[in-house]
Scaffold this motif. Structure first.
Motif, PDB file in Angstrom:
ATOM      1  N   LYS A  23      11.327  -1.092 -23.645  1.00 19.86           N
ATOM      2  CA  LYS A  23      12.780  -1.078 -23.517  1.00 19.86           C
ATOM      3  C   LYS A  23      13.197  -1.185 -22.061  1.00 19.86           C
ATOM      4  O   LYS A  23      14.154  -1.894 -21.723  1.00 19.86           O
ATOM      5  CB  LYS A  23      13.359   0.197 -24.141  1.00 19.86           C
ATOM      6  N   GLU A  31      12.668  -4.741 -20.873  1.00 20.73           N
ATOM      7  CA  GLU A  31      13.718  -5.622 -21.372  1.00 20.73           C
ATOM      8  C   GLU A  31      15.007  -5.446 -20.579  1.00 20.73           C
ATOM      9  O   GLU A  31      15.740  -6.416 -20.333  1.00 20.73           O
ATOM     10  CB  GLU A  31      13.965  -5.344 -22.853  1.00 20.73           C
ATOM     11  N   THR A  32      15.282  -4.220 -20.163  1.00 20.16           N
ATOM     12  CA  THR A  32      16.468  -3.961 -19.343  1.00 20.16           C
ATOM     13  C   THR A  32      16.358  -4.660 -17.998  1.00 20.16           C
ATOM     14  O   THR A  32      17.338  -5.239 -17.500  1.00 20.16           O
ATOM     15  CB  THR A  32      16.647  -2.446 -19.120  1.00 20.16           C
TER      16      THR A  32
END
Length: 200
Positions: A184, A187-188
């Protein structure tokens, strides 16, 4: 050929022994206070062996950490990159693979490596592997952006410095987020930093 392999194998074993011994010593002695005598005794070798190869303990430590991080500098992991069909996908793949290499090396090695590098204030001992690594990283980025352009994605014109951004991000993340970096978070980094920088 067999003799060369034997010599190289002994060299690797020496580096592993020095690495292990040095890490144990650093739990008790600061980098700046380490001596060849201490390291030689802990690694069960002689000081003359160390002096023949390294002028100072700084040089020895830098070589130890460069050796442990060689998979990162060799850049062979970049050969795993494939065209995912989108710039976002390619960046996610790139960061994921890079992070897997950092995870394999270990945060302790990475942090100590850069600590040693910071001691070289004038950057006079830049390891040759760095130049090799930068060239590989830049070429990988050029390929990713070229593929994106061929797909019709609008890619900004950037400098060589900017092409190193994905690798600089991963390095910084691993220095400041020792608790770990999940998908996550990667992806950020892609969505909020890399895509805006490289894509119109």
């Amino acid at each position: 050929m067999d003799e060369q392999k034997s010599i190289r194998r002994r060299g690797d074993e020496l580096m592993e022994s020095l690495f292990d011994a040095t890490f144990k010593l650093m739990n008790e002695v600061k980098h700046t206070n380490l001596t060849f005598g201490q390291i030689a005794e802990a690694a069960k070798t002689s000081r003359s062996v160390l002096y023949r190869r390294w002028p100072t303990t700084f040089d020895l430590l830098q070589d130890i950490y460069t050796y442990k991080a060689k998979k990162l500098f060799d850049g062979e992991f970049l050969d795993k990159l494939e065209d995912t069909g989108s710039l976002r996908g390619d960046f996610n793949q790139l960061l994921t693979i890079c992070q897997s290499v950092y995870d394999e090396i270990g945060s302790e090695v990475i942090i100590n490596y850069y600590y040693i590098r910071l001691q070289d204030k004038d950057n006079s001992r830049e390891p040759p592997v760095h130049t090799k690594a930068v060239n590989k990283f830049v070429e990988a980025m050029k390929t990713i952006l070229k593929n994106a352009k061929s797909r019709g994605e609008n890619i900004k014109v950037t400098s060589g410095v900017t092409l190193m951004l994905p690798f600089d991000l991963i390095r910084i993340e691993n220095l400041v987020r020792m608790q770990g970096i999940d998908n996550k978070r990667l992806e950020t980094l892609v969505d909020e930093i890399l895509i805006p920088v490289f894509k119109e």
